[in-house]
Design an enzyme around this catalytic site. Structure first.
Site, PDB file in Angstrom:
ATOM      1  N   GLN A 249       0.889  -1.311   0.022  1.00 28.12           N
ATOM      2  CA  GLN A 249      -0.058  -0.235   0.105  1.00 28.12           C
ATOM      3  C   GLN A 249       0.630   1.280  -0.133  1.00 28.12           C
ATOM      4  OE1 GLN A 249      -3.561  -0.065  -0.360  1.00 28.12           O
ATOM      5  NE2 GLN A 249      -2.681  -2.212  -1.054  1.00 28.12           N
ATOM      6  N   HIS A 252       1.665   3.247  -3.522  1.00 27.05           N
ATOM      7  CA  HIS A 252       0.637   3.774  -3.954  1.00 27.05           C
ATOM      8  C   HIS A 252       1.286   5.356  -4.392  1.00 27.05           C
ATOM      9  CE1 HIS A 252      -3.177   1.917  -4.594  1.00 27.05           C
ATOM     10  NE2 HIS A 252      -3.143   1.438  -3.507  1.00 27.05           N
ATOM     11  N   GLU A 319      -8.861   3.997   5.375  1.00 30.03           N
ATOM     12  CA  GLU A 319      -9.393   3.756   4.202  1.00 30.03           C
ATOM     13  C   GLU A 319      -9.465   2.061   4.228  1.00 30.03           C
ATOM     14  OE1 GLU A 319      -8.879   4.246  -0.703  1.00 30.03           O
ATOM     15  OE2 GLU A 319      -7.119   4.807   0.608  1.00 30.03           O
ATOM     16  N   HIS A 320      -8.526   1.526   4.356  1.00 28.74           N
ATOM     17  CA  HIS A 320      -8.421   0.066   4.255  1.00 28.74           C
ATOM     18  C   HIS A 320      -8.024  -0.365   5.488  1.00 28.74           C
ATOM     19  CE1 HIS A 320      -6.980   1.496   0.198  1.00 28.74           C
ATOM     20  NE2 HIS A 320      -7.847   0.698  -0.186  1.00 28.74           N
ATOM     21  N   ASP A 353      -8.229  -4.023  -4.020  1.00 29.60           N
ATOM     22  CA  ASP A 353      -8.016  -3.024  -5.047  1.00 29.60           C
ATOM     23  C   ASP A 353      -8.282  -3.430  -6.378  1.00 29.60           C
ATOM     24  OD1 ASP A 353      -7.152  -1.056  -3.043  1.00 29.60           O
ATOM     25  OD2 ASP A 353      -5.029  -1.619  -3.333  1.00 29.60           O
ATOM     26  N   HIS A 412     -48.218  28.130   4.386  1.00 28.14           N
ATOM     27  CA  HIS A 412     -48.242  26.918   4.579  1.00 28.14           C
ATOM     28  C   HIS A 412     -49.712  26.441   5.472  1.00 28.14           C
ATOM     29  CE1 HIS A 412     -44.104  26.751   3.647  1.00 28.14           C
ATOM     30  NE2 HIS A 412     -43.937  25.485   4.025  1.00 28.14           N
TER      31      HIS A 412
END
Length: 435
Positions: A249, A252, A319-320, A353, A412
């Site tokens: 990871q 990335h 995120e993960h 992924d 109303h």
């Protein structure tokens, strides 16, 4: 025992983030005013590309023909998994009808948006899987028009595998246009496209800022920052696999945080010793990204027990999130803040992924504390409706009139008054706001 940081990040995902707002706003303004021609100018400036913006059927077929058969089979496998999972997700949303009180019926409908714009990154890496994740879910949701756009490369255009993936997953149009100009073209309906109702897909800081600026006039999946990942591991975890997952990871990008949270000091130290070795063995670009991410953004945290580990993870809202620990069902029940969860050594973020079926477009930078990732539901509007008999509206009209007058909203109130007067002409109602 308080939490101990064996490795502490010197930077965060927000560190050194350039203020790109003015640059992006200027490009968007230029393109909205200048239309197709201005978008083409930016394609030449930024992508060094002057070919067709909307790929023809012949160009799509030529790109597909360049994709090796083995890769086609892998893309088809991943697409099938993502499609079937999205179909299962769609099945969780039902049109309903409910009688609130006798004669008053309300309901909900799930209606797909008409036009979806899918951004597929193609800069540092060719994100074939992003085409699968975004286009497939839009197709399953039932969007009438799906555009996929990806940055072209000089002399090549859009990566052939991205074209193939977008095509088989159901894109109606494929654009060779990257960055802000790609986002703008889908939003403004350039090149004969319908104006997008929603923009989805990951991208760099310029793409993220464009989506942030345009949000409101168009829907978005989320505003994504650098990808991040956290591993929860206890003494039963394999340190080599934990290290490999962290490195996978970190590659990335230079600013992609990875975190290890454990209650075992020996495991933590073992993993920390292995990571640099694994990074050194990567190809050059991947190695540079992973090295910087590990050096500047990674953290290794030792907690007192598994409850503290879970609490720590929820605070980070990654995120993960990977769990390599005993009693996976306990972790599944306890953890509450993550984009996507990977339970056990037998699965990994890399599976999610690329090919396992769950979506990889996920909340970053702590956003998992309040939202989930891209799913078939993001393309669907959950709308409500109601109808009533005259008798069924009676009590609602009385309450509406009195509440409206208490609020000072006389118009109303009178919309309710006229119905009571018409439907029940022989009755008298106290519709004042007083007790």
């Amino acid at each position: 025992m308080a939490r101990t940081y064996l490795k502490k990040a010197t930077l965060t995902a927000q560190s050194g983030a350039s203020d790109v707002h003015d640059i992006v706003q200027g490009i968007l303004t230029d393109i909205e005013a200048g239309g197709d021609d201005k978008a083409r100018e930016y394609a030449v400036k930024f992508d060094k590309y002057d070919g067709n913006i909307i790929l023809t059927d012949e160009e799509i077929q030529a790109a597909c023909d360049r994709v090796p058969e083995k890769l086609k089979q892998d893309i088809q496998f991943a697409h099938d998994n993502v499609r079937r999972f999205a179909e299962a997700q769609k099945g969780t949303v039902k049109d309903i009808e409910f009688e609130i009180t006798p004669g008053l019926i309300a309901g909900q409908k799930a209606i797909p948006v008409d036009a979806a714009g899918c951004y597929v990154p193609g800069g540092r890496y060719s994100h074939i899987a992003s085409a699968i994740m975004t286009v497939t879910t839009a197709k399953v949701a039932g969007c009438s028009h799906i555009t996929a756009t990806s940055p072209p490369r000089p002399g090549l255009g859009v990566a052939p595998a991205i074209v193939y993936a977008a095509h088989i997953c159901g894109a109606h149009k494929i654009m060779a246009l990257g960055g802000v100009q790609g986002v703008a073209a889908m939003t403004f309906g350039l090149f004969g496209l319908p104006k997008a109702n929603i923009l989805v897909g990951p991208g760099n800081q310029f793409v993220a800022e464009a989506k942030r600026i345009l949000f409101g006039r168009v829907g978005i999946d989320m505003i994504a920052g650098p990808t991040d990942s956290l591993v929860l591991a206890d003494k039963t975890a394999d340190p080599h696999i934990v290290a490999a997952d962290l490195v996978s990871q970190a590659e990335h990008g230079y600013n992609s945080p990875v975190w290890l949270v454990t209650d075992d000091v020996a495991l933590a130290k073992d993993v920390m010793a292995r990571v640099p070795v694994l990074i050194d063995d990567l190809p050059e670009l991947n190695r540079e990204n992973a090295f910087a991410a590990w050096r500047d953004y990674a953290e290794v945290i030792v907690c007192k027990d598994r409850e503290d580990m879970a609490a720590c993870s929820d605070e980070y809202a990654p995120e993960h999130l990977t769990v390599q620990a005993e009693d996976l069902d306990w972790w599944l029940g306890r953890l509450s803040c993550y984009g996507s969860l990977f339970l056990g050594e037998e699965t990994t973020v890399s599976y999610g992924d690329k090919a396992s079926g769950t979506n990889h477009v996920l909340p970053t930078s702590g956003a998992a504390g309040y939202t989930g990732g891209l799913s078939v539901h993001k393309y669907m509007k959950i709308v409500t409706w109601q109808r009533s008999t005259r008798d069924g509206s009676k009590r609602v009209a009385e309450a509406t009139a009195r509440i409206s007058r208490l609020e000072g909203m006389e118009g109303h109130a009178r919309a309710a008054d006229v119905r009571l007067a018409k439907y029940f002409p022989n009755e008298t109602f106290d519709l004042t706001a007083d007790g």
